[in-house]
Scaffold this active site. Structure first.
Site, PDB file in Angstrom:
ATOM      1  N   ASP A   1       0.837  -1.204   0.000  1.00 37.39           N
ATOM      2  CA  ASP A   1       0.000   0.000   0.000  1.00 37.39           C
ATOM      3  C   ASP A   1       0.868   1.248   0.000  1.00 37.39           C
ATOM      4  O   ASP A   1       1.927   1.289   0.641  1.00 37.39           O
ATOM      5  CB  ASP A   1      -0.880   0.049   1.243  1.00 37.39           C
ATOM      6  CG  ASP A   1      -2.175  -0.722   1.082  1.00 37.39           C
ATOM      7  OD1 ASP A   1      -2.188  -1.682   0.287  1.00 37.39           O
ATOM      8  OD2 ASP A   1      -3.158  -0.380   1.771  1.00 37.39           O
TER       9      ASP A   1
ATOM     10  N   CYS B   1      -8.398   4.821   0.640  1.00 41.03           N
ATOM     11  CA  CYS B   1      -9.134   4.738   1.904  1.00 41.03           C
ATOM     12  C   CYS B   1      -8.470   5.589   2.976  1.00 41.03           C
ATOM     13  O   CYS B   1      -7.303   5.965   2.850  1.00 41.03           O
ATOM     14  CB  CYS B   1      -9.197   3.291   2.387  1.00 41.03           C
ATOM     15  SG  CYS B   1     -10.096   2.177   1.303  1.00 41.03           S
TER      16      CYS B   1
ATOM     17  N   TYR C   1      -8.406 -13.694   4.316  1.00 43.64           N
ATOM     18  CA  TYR C   1      -7.159 -13.250   4.929  1.00 43.64           C
ATOM     19  C   TYR C   1      -7.358 -12.600   6.293  1.00 43.64           C
ATOM     20  O   TYR C   1      -6.397 -12.138   6.923  1.00 43.64           O
ATOM     21  CB  TYR C   1      -6.429 -12.265   4.006  1.00 43.64           C
ATOM     22  CG  TYR C   1      -7.253 -11.045   3.659  1.00 43.64           C
ATOM     23  CD1 TYR C   1      -7.289  -9.940   4.492  1.00 43.64           C
ATOM     24  CD2 TYR C   1      -8.009 -11.011   2.503  1.00 43.64           C
ATOM     25  CE1 TYR C   1      -8.058  -8.828   4.188  1.00 43.64           C
ATOM     26  CE2 TYR C   1      -8.783  -9.903   2.182  1.00 43.64           C
ATOM     27  CZ  TYR C   1      -8.798  -8.823   3.027  1.00 43.64           C
ATOM     28  OH  TYR C   1      -9.574  -7.729   2.715  1.00 43.64           O
TER      29      TYR C   1
ATOM     30  N   ASN D   1     -18.186  12.722   2.354  1.00 46.51           N
ATOM     31  CA  ASN D   1     -17.693  13.888   1.621  1.00 46.51           C
ATOM     32  C   ASN D   1     -17.771  15.084   2.561  1.00 46.51           C
ATOM     33  O   ASN D   1     -18.702  15.163   3.385  1.00 46.51           O
ATOM     34  CB  ASN D   1     -18.566  14.213   0.402  1.00 46.51           C
ATOM     35  CG  ASN D   1     -18.358  13.260  -0.760  1.00 46.51           C
ATOM     36  OD1 ASN D   1     -17.375  12.535  -0.826  1.00 46.51           O
ATOM     37  ND2 ASN D   1     -19.315  13.257  -1.675  1.00 46.51           N
TER      38      ASN D   1
ATOM     39  N   HIS E   1     -17.484   9.882  -1.113  1.00 43.10           N
ATOM     40  CA  HIS E   1     -16.478   9.256  -1.976  1.00 43.10           C
ATOM     41  C   HIS E   1     -15.172   8.964  -1.249  1.00 43.10           C
ATOM     42  O   HIS E   1     -14.200   8.537  -1.885  1.00 43.10           O
ATOM     43  CB  HIS E   1     -16.202  10.148  -3.186  1.00 43.10           C
ATOM     44  CG  HIS E   1     -17.371  10.258  -4.115  1.00 43.10           C
ATOM     45  ND1 HIS E   1     -18.380  11.175  -3.925  1.00 43.10           N
ATOM     46  CD2 HIS E   1     -17.706   9.556  -5.227  1.00 43.10           C
ATOM     47  CE1 HIS E   1     -19.280  11.046  -4.884  1.00 43.10           C
ATOM     48  NE2 HIS E   1     -18.902  10.068  -5.685  1.00 43.10           N
TER      49      HIS E   1
ATOM     50  N   GLU F   1      -3.978   0.474  -2.235  1.00 37.35           N
ATOM     51  CA  GLU F   1      -3.273  -0.715  -2.699  1.00 37.35           C
ATOM     52  C   GLU F   1      -2.653  -0.473  -4.081  1.00 37.35           C
ATOM     53  O   GLU F   1      -3.245   0.172  -4.928  1.00 37.35           O
ATOM     54  CB  GLU F   1      -4.222  -1.911  -2.802  1.00 37.35           C
ATOM     55  CG  GLU F   1      -5.037  -2.182  -1.549  1.00 37.35           C
ATOM     56  CD  GLU F   1      -6.406  -1.532  -1.575  1.00 37.35           C
ATOM     57  OE1 GLU F   1      -7.295  -1.990  -0.830  1.00 37.35           O
ATOM     58  OE2 GLU F   1      -6.582  -0.558  -2.350  1.00 37.35           O
TER      59      GLU F   1
END
Length: 224
Positions: free
Chosen positions: A28, A53, A93, A104, A145, A183
């Site tokens: 990341d 994120c 995982y 937002n 978003h 990622e």
């Protein structure tokens, strides 16, 4: 390497962190939310390509009052039974999803542009830094978003995900417990970027690359 990573984060630079071979096996991009600029969003969008994120520390999550998305789904499953069937109990995982709500800032337009997302993220870090958590609902709207991730209590001492590793880095760097992560994907294979290619990217762009194991070990020493 950890000290160089912390210095880079304080300067507002991106660092790369690989989690583990027995977890997501992903690298990341991570940057401090309080240092976010539209340029960071552009780099993550173009060069990483995963989901941008915002990990939020357990302490800040509690003060903001944000739940795990699974808690919302469980509460609403009485009226919408399909939400119970959608439970992420079979994540290969991990045992729990860190996803919370999406937001937002109310000053944004669509919320998706690089400028809008940088504004939302920077303002969220600001109210956490200044202990103005009670203004969260007044200043932000949901859904939005920017995807918030709620870190586990104890962070990497309890869970070894990029959410917790991001927050551990912020804590060790003396920065606000809100980060940004994304990622790194591979255009050729359609999978996550290999560790070798992530390390190559770090060298070519003069960025710090480190392993999750090194990060967690450093954090345990930091907390001892």
């Amino acid at each position: 390497m950890i000290q160089e990573a912390l210095k880079a984060l304080r300067r507002g630079e991106i660092v790369l962190v690989f989690d583990a071979d027995n977890r997501e096996r992903e690298t990341d991009m991570i940057v401090a939310a309080e240092k976010i600029k539209p340029e960071h969003i552009r780099i993550m969008r173009n060069d990483a390509g995963g989901l941008i994120c915002v990990p939020v520390s357990w302490e800040n999550s509690e003060k903001l009052g944000i739940p795990y998305m699974t808690d919302i789904m469980e509460e609403a499953s009485g009226r919408y039974p399909v939400l119970g069937k959608l439970s992420p109990h079979d994540i290969p995982y991990d045992e729990k999803s860190a996803f919370s709500i999406t937001v937002n800032h109310r000053k944004t337009f669509t919320g998706i542009t690089d400028n809008d997302r940088a504004l939302t993220i920077g303002e969220l870090a600001g109210i956490c830094r200044d202990d103005r958590h009670e203004s969260f609902g007044d200043l932000f709207r949901s859904p939005g978003h920017v995807t918030l991730l709620r870190a586990a209590d104890g962070h990497v001492l309890r869970r070894g995900g990029h959410t917790e590793m991001s927050i551990a880095l912020m804590e060790m760097a003396g920065l606000t417990g809100v980060a940004v992560c994304c990622e790194m994907m591979d255009d050729r294979t359609g999978n996550s970027l290999s560790t070798e290619d992530a390390m190559k990217y770090a060298r070519e762009h003069d960025l710090i690359f480190m392993s999750g194991a090194e990060l967690i070990e450093s954090y345990m020493e930091f907390r001892s």
